[in-house]
Motif scaffolding. Structure first.
Motif, PDB file in Angstrom:
ATOM      1  N   PHE A   1      -7.008   8.015   7.387  1.00  0.00           N
ATOM      2  CA  PHE A   1      -7.913   8.006   5.872  1.00  0.00           C
ATOM      3  C   PHE A   1      -7.053   7.126   5.034  1.00  0.00           C
ATOM      4  O   PHE A   1      -7.704   6.365   4.213  1.00  0.00           O
ATOM      5  CB  PHE A   1      -8.002   9.572   5.506  1.00  0.00           C
ATOM      6  N   ASN A   2      -5.820   6.987   4.969  1.00  0.00           N
ATOM      7  CA  ASN A   2      -5.001   6.347   4.076  1.00  0.00           C
ATOM      8  C   ASN A   2      -4.826   4.762   4.423  1.00  0.00           C
ATOM      9  O   ASN A   2      -4.300   4.066   3.825  1.00  0.00           O
ATOM     10  CB  ASN A   2      -3.739   6.993   3.796  1.00  0.00           C
ATOM     11  N   LEU A   3      -5.162   4.506   5.598  1.00  0.00           N
ATOM     12  CA  LEU A   3      -5.097   3.327   6.053  1.00  0.00           C
ATOM     13  C   LEU A   3      -5.732   2.143   5.252  1.00  0.00           C
ATOM     14  O   LEU A   3      -7.044   2.453   4.989  1.00  0.00           O
ATOM     15  CB  LEU A   3      -5.519   2.960   7.549  1.00  0.00           C
ATOM     16  N   THR A   4      -5.247   1.087   4.827  1.00  0.00           N
ATOM     17  CA  THR A   4      -5.913  -0.189   4.261  1.00  0.00           C
ATOM     18  C   THR A   4      -6.453  -1.181   5.556  1.00  0.00           C
ATOM     19  O   THR A   4      -5.863  -1.164   6.438  1.00  0.00           O
ATOM     20  CB  THR A   4      -5.252  -0.892   3.228  1.00  0.00           C
ATOM     21  N   ALA A   5      -7.472  -2.065   4.895  1.00  0.00           N
ATOM     22  CA  ALA A   5      -8.132  -2.856   5.942  1.00  0.00           C
ATOM     23  C   ALA A   5      -6.818  -3.926   6.365  1.00  0.00           C
ATOM     24  O   ALA A   5      -6.633  -4.436   7.590  1.00  0.00           O
ATOM     25  CB  ALA A   5      -9.157  -3.815   5.425  1.00  0.00           C
ATOM     26  N   GLU A   6      -5.789  -4.325   5.481  1.00  0.00           N
ATOM     27  CA  GLU A   6      -4.854  -5.180   5.605  1.00  0.00           C
ATOM     28  C   GLU A   6      -3.661  -4.597   6.506  1.00  0.00           C
ATOM     29  O   GLU A   6      -2.995  -5.520   7.402  1.00  0.00           O
ATOM     30  CB  GLU A   6      -4.086  -5.641   4.275  1.00  0.00           C
ATOM     31  N   GLN A   7      -3.536  -3.290   6.609  1.00  0.00           N
ATOM     32  CA  GLN A   7      -2.512  -2.698   7.371  1.00  0.00           C
ATOM     33  C   GLN A   7      -2.771  -2.907   8.907  1.00  0.00           C
ATOM     34  O   GLN A   7      -1.903  -2.758   9.601  1.00  0.00           O
ATOM     35  CB  GLN A   7      -2.431  -1.427   6.933  1.00  0.00           C
ATOM     36  N   PHE A   8      -4.039  -3.297   9.216  1.00  0.00           N
ATOM     37  CA  PHE A   8      -4.316  -3.345  10.740  1.00  0.00           C
ATOM     38  C   PHE A   8      -3.705  -4.684  11.358  1.00  0.00           C
ATOM     39  O   PHE A   8      -3.290  -4.367  12.636  1.00  0.00           O
ATOM     40  CB  PHE A   8      -5.855  -3.352  10.871  1.00  0.00           C
ATOM     41  N   ILE A   9      -3.649  -5.743  10.663  1.00  0.00           N
ATOM     42  CA  ILE A   9      -2.992  -6.792  11.040  1.00  0.00           C
ATOM     43  C   ILE A   9      -2.359  -7.753   9.966  1.00  0.00           C
ATOM     44  O   ILE A   9      -1.464  -8.695  10.407  1.00  0.00           O
ATOM     45  CB  ILE A   9      -4.260  -7.849  11.640  1.00  0.00           C
ATOM     46  N   GLY A  10      -2.227  -7.303   8.859  1.00  0.00           N
ATOM     47  CA  GLY A  10      -1.561  -8.179   7.943  1.00  0.00           C
ATOM     48  C   GLY A  10      -2.504  -8.722   7.150  1.00  0.00           C
ATOM     49  O   GLY A  10      -3.569  -8.959   7.173  1.00  0.00           O
ATOM     50  N   THR A  11      -1.967  -9.325   5.880  1.00  0.00           N
ATOM     51  CA  THR A  11      -2.917  -9.927   4.991  1.00  0.00           C
ATOM     52  C   THR A  11      -3.091 -11.547   5.675  1.00  0.00           C
ATOM     53  O   THR A  11      -2.191 -12.095   6.348  1.00  0.00           O
ATOM     54  CB  THR A  11      -1.979 -10.198   3.719  1.00  0.00           C
TER      55      THR A  11
END
Length: 599
Positions: A589-599
């Motif tokens: 739930f708390n994941l952001t899109a950037e956290q999947f692969i980085g910015t």
């Protein structure tokens, strides 16, 4: 050996487990007895095996083509649907007062499952037509019914449902298709619909689309959706087909499975007026569409189940006739090889398929029986309870087979080894066909949100209480058989975990977080329901062993073994998932899109 149906298991489920013989005593179904039903099954199996199944692979390799604005389909598709029509099988689910056969829904599901398993792509055209006709019968005016229903019932005209749009997907609140009322009471339809199965073809003279659209000035969101009947070709007052209704085929979608069913992008009102007829009242479209969607969701669950049945029956036959290797204790390479069905892990793969498929079949026929019981009941309180139970079970009926019967197809491929991945064998095609059911009639996640966010709470939890009462009744029956008492205790404990899980989640402060793991809850809840179905089958098997003929001994013992397998190998997985849901875990739930692969 048939690879589309196990008639012994069909009899066991319909009669010994679910009491079809008692249902046939009701006045509504009194025209039928077991002999008549068997004759219908014989006819259906014969057409499915002799006409539908032989060209399934050929159709998969030669999907419909979009050429010069029209769809080209190999001729065997029309020939198969003509055979289905000439046998009167389009008529099976409809009431006698409109010319139907008025078969029990259990029987209709069973006979149509043979065609789904034999050739899914072709069966889709009949399935969609029957669903659209049922909705027209339930919601449409007499004028619309008189004008369109007879040809749909006869299979002369086919039907579809048009919900999704390119920009909206599953979010029906965001559809843009517009319906402007004309002076004569009809509506001018403009817009685009996407993913329309059976949306265009030359198999029939007309296609009757059931289209969701919004009337200008309607309330926002789903409350402003209306339902319209939109024929591909206009129909004159005398019932004859007139000119084009300007429903334009804009292109075909190409899917990994169901490759023989046209799947279309349709434009309405692009090259001239497209005329639609209101079905039901204005702004009641979603409620009316659910007459078809709920039926379709159970149908999708049945399709997922019997496509897996096809893989199971094929891989079982392959395993019993494929020699390879020897028992682990035999080191002599000069001794004969054994059939791979003798190897322990192949037995596990086969048993997993059996547990998933036959457990899901029991659930699908149970849901169909609920529909039949609702129709024959004169007790309004009983009808209300049955409807609540069906509401609660519908997302499980659609989603559990779509998830776990797909796993069964995966195991079928594994049993064939390298051969399983080739197109010379049907199991890879069956896997591809089944993968679509995860998305058909609402994605897995949507049904998770539906059951956890709404269905378990409807009528102040009355649906869940009704389910618990039915499960406890089966547990009581199982307690009379010593070998089943532990299963009953395990199932009872699982029911308590369902309740404690819901109580824990209800304490969450953030409603979105509370539903973040709803899909896990859906899967786990499905496992509890399938465990119940297996206990029902185990009770019937124990009775069969006590009173049946010796030739059925292995069949009944196989049922008891599959029940034990599900309780030992599968039900514990549900408890682990319930525990995670109860913790209201926020990892995803708390994941952001950037956290999947980085910015």
């Amino acid at each position: 050996m048939s690879t589309i149906v196990n008639r012994r298991d069909l009899d066991f489920l319909l009669y010994e487990t679910l009491g079809l013989d008692s249902l046939l005593e009701a006045p509504r179904f009194s025209d039928y007895d077991k002999d008549a039903i068997d004759a219908i099954f014989d006819l259906s199996q014969s057409i499915a095996e002799e006409v539908f199944q032989p060209f399934a692979a050929q159709l998969d390799d030669n999907e419909p083509k979009y050429i010069d604005g029209k769809v080209e389909i190999i001729p065997q598709v029309r020939e198969a649907l003509d055979a289905y029509k000439e046998a009167g099988l389009f008529m099976t689910p409809y009431d006698a007062d409109i010319g139907g056969m008025q078969l029990p829904w259990m029987v209709h599901q069973a006979l149509n499952s043979m065609f789904v398993c034999a050739n899914t792509s072709v069966s889709n055209y009949a399935f969609l037509t029957q669903g659209a006709a049922n909705m027209l019968h339930a919601c449409g005016s007499k004028e619309l019914q008189d004008k369109f229903l007879p040809n749909m019932l006869a299979g002369e005209w086919f039907g579809t449902m048009c919900l999704s749009e390119p920009q909206a997907g599953s979010s029906l609140s965001d559809i843009r298709t517009k319906a402007e009322k004309l002076d004569d009471g009809r509506y001018k339809i403009t817009g685009t619909k996407m993913w329309i199965s059976g949306g265009d073809h030359e198999l029939t003279d007309n296609i009757i689309h059931m289209v969701l659209a919004k009337i200008p000035g309607a309330p926002p969101g789903v409350k402003g959706i209306s339902l319209f009947l939109v024929p591909k070709n206009n129909v004159n007052d005398d019932g004859r087909i007139g000119d084009s209704n300007n429903v334009a085929l804009a292109g075909l979608n190409h899917k990994m499975g169901h490759r023989g069913t046209t799947n279309c992008l349709l434009n309405f009102g692009e090259s001239g007026d497209t005329i639609g007829y209101l079905v039901g009242g204005e702004n009641q479209g979603l409620a009316n569409m659910f007459h078809m969607m709920n039926e379709a969701r159970i149908g999708v669950g049945m399709a997922a189940t019997v496509i897996a049945l096809g893989g199971y029956l094929y891989s079982l036959d392959y395993a019993r006739n494929r020699p390879q290797g020897r028992h682990l204790t035999n080191k002599d390479p000069e001794t004969p090889m054994v059939m791979i069905s003798e190897h322990a892990d192949v037995k596990r793969l086969l048993m997993t398929q059996k547990a998933y498929v036959e457990g899901a079949l029991a659930l699908m026929y149970y849901a169909a029986n609920l529909l039949d019981q609702i129709k024959i009941s004169d007790d309004q309180q009983e009808k209300n309870t049955l409807n609540l139970l069906l509401e609660l079970l519908t997302p499980i009926c659609k989603s559990w087979p779509s998830e776990f019967c797909l796993e069964a197809n995966k195991h079928a491929i594994q049993i064939l080894g390298g051969y399983g991945y080739t197109r010379e064998y049907p199991v890879e095609r069956l896997y591809r066909d089944n993968r679509l059911n995860h998305i058909h009639e609402g994605t897995h996640a949507i049904h998770g949100l539906d059951i956890m966010g709404r269905k378990v709470r409807i009528a102040d939890g009355a649906a869940l209480k009704a389910l618990a009462a039915q499960v406890m009744s089966t547990i009581e029956q199982a307690s009379q058989w010593g070998g089943l008492s532990q299963h009953g205790q395990d199932l009872s404990a699982s029911l308590k975990v369902v309740q404690t899980t819901l109580e824990s989640v209800s304490k969450a402060n953030d409603p979105s977080l509370a539903l973040a793991n709803a899909t896990l809850f859906l899967d786990a809840m499905g496992h509890v329901v399938i465990a119940w179905m297996w206990l029902k089958q185990a009770v019937a098997a124990q009775k069969g062993l006590a009173t049946g003929i010796p030739a059925d001994k292995a069949f009944y013992e196989g049922k008891l073994a599959a029940c034990q397998f599900f309780y030992r190998y599968e039900l514990p997985k549900a408890i682990c998932q319930f525990e995670l849901v109860a913790k209201v875990d926020d990892t995803c739930f708390n994941l952001t899109a950037e956290q999947f692969i980085g910015t």
